[in-house]
Design a protein around this motif. Structure first.
Motif: not given
Length: 388
Positions: A278-282, A308-310, A319-321, A334-339
């Protein structure tokens, strides 16, 4: 500022109440000595001076002023130790022996002399600072010096005896009451510690079960569903992680012992482990690190990892933030995605990742978790500690 220790009769600090009392006594004793000398100087300056030597007044009061300064400096640096308190008694006693030279007889008869006030301050300082075994003999020394130095008999001597006895008894009662309170608080703290250890043990057990779900069961699910080929590098990597978890929990769990760890650093490490998938931004909103107890960090990082695994499995995006912030005592991740998103109320019964690995994991450490998602609009998982 130094606080008294035990030196030849000085009060020993054996608990929080003794420490607090000693600090209060230190300030009060300094105020008594400096205030007493200041009041004596003012009283002497407004007297008529009949039948006394102004030279002796200046010498005695000047010496007392210098002593007050010395007493304050030593008390602040080293505390009210016996030599300092005994020295205060000696200085005041010497001044009282010279009363006929600087105290008018009329003032003694009227019982309005500043010498009696000076004697009282010395008695108070000794009784406040020392145990009765050491403080009362010093008070007797002051009283005898006053009786020898006073030019005529006065009833004020009885007041000095009463002051010494009452203050000494009062301080002894305060010290004993404080020690009893310290014992009660210590017993309560031991019981609370026992409860916390037991709760930590149960939380560790639940944490192990959650980790098993995240690793071993996840790998088995991928194998059973055919989502990955048997020779897939991702499957081998997941299997190795699952084996690491099994080996880790083969030994008895260790308590964190109150150790604080950097939560943001732990989240970055988690992201590094998952970056190939995943492309993850912290991101976090403060320059300083966010320190939390180790057990809390493990729970938050574990819950974030499950989120994140979900995303990796179900969101349909790469991508997730991850955002972390602290506002006062509240830590929020907070863990967010636009999926693809989903309806949380329509999850299949066999999908335990959110309930067990996220929500329940946060509850174990006194936190909370909330999941917002909507079809086509992505998902947001909010982890909070302490919980709402």
């Amino acid at each position: 500022m130094a606080v008294p220790g035990i030196r030849e009769g000085v009060v020993r600090e054996s608990g929080p109440s003794d420490h607090a009392l000693a600090r209060t006594v230190l300030r009060f004793a300094i105020a008594l000595r400096c205030g007493g000398v200041t009041a004596a100087i003012i009283a002497a300056s407004v007297s008529d001076g009949t039948g006394i030597s102004r030279v002796w007044q200046v010498l005695v009061l000047g010496g007392l002023a210098l002593w007050a300064v010395f007493f304050t400096v030593v008390a602040v640096r080293h505390g009210l130790r016996f030599p300092l308190v005994a020295g205060d008694t000696a200085v005041v006693a010497l001044a009282l022996l010279a009363q006929p030279r600087f105290i008018p007889v009329s003032a003694v008869v009227d019982e309005s002399t500043w010498a009696i006030m000076l004697a009282s301050t010395a008695i108070y300082v000794a009784q406040l600072s020392l145990r009765p075994a050491a403080g009362l003999p010093l008070a007797l020394t002051v009283i005898v010096a006053y009786m020898v130095g006073v030019p005529v008999s006065t009833s004020q001597v009885r007041v000095l005896f009463v002051q010494a006895g009452v203050v000494s008894a009062m301080m002894e009662l305060l010290r004993r009451g404080g020690r009893r309170a310290d014992a009660i608080v210590a017993d309560r703290d031991r019981e609370r510690q026992r409860v916390m250890v037991e709760a930590a043990r149960r939380a560790d057990e639940r944490h192990q079960r959650l980790q098993m779900h995240d690793s071993v069961l996840a790998v088995l699910s991928m194998v059973a569903s055919g989502a990955m080929q048997a020779d897939s590098p991702g499957l081998r990597r997941g299997a190795q992680q699952a084996l690491d978890v099994v080996e880790e929990f083969a030994a008895p769990p260790a308590s964190d012992g109150g150790v604080l760890v950097d939560l943001v650093g732990g989240l970055r490490k988690l992201v590094t482990e998952m970056s190939s998938r995943l492309d993850i931004e912290v991101a976090h909103h403060e320059a300083a690190r966010i320190y939390v107890p180790e057990s809390v960090a493990l729970a938050v990082i574990g819950a974030a990892g499950e989120a994140l695994r979900n995303i990796e499995r179900h969101a349909g995006v790469a991508r997730a933030v991850v955002r972390a912030e602290r506002q006062g005592d509240l830590v929020t991740v907070e863990i967010t995605d636009r999926g693809l998103g989903f309806d949380p109320d329509r999850l299949p019964d066999d999908r335990h990742g959110i309930k067990r690995s996220i929500v329940e994991r946060m509850k174990v450490v006194g936190g909370s978790a909330a999941v917002w998602s909507r079809s086509g609009e992505g998902t947001r998982v909010t982890l909070r500690w302490p919980g709402d």
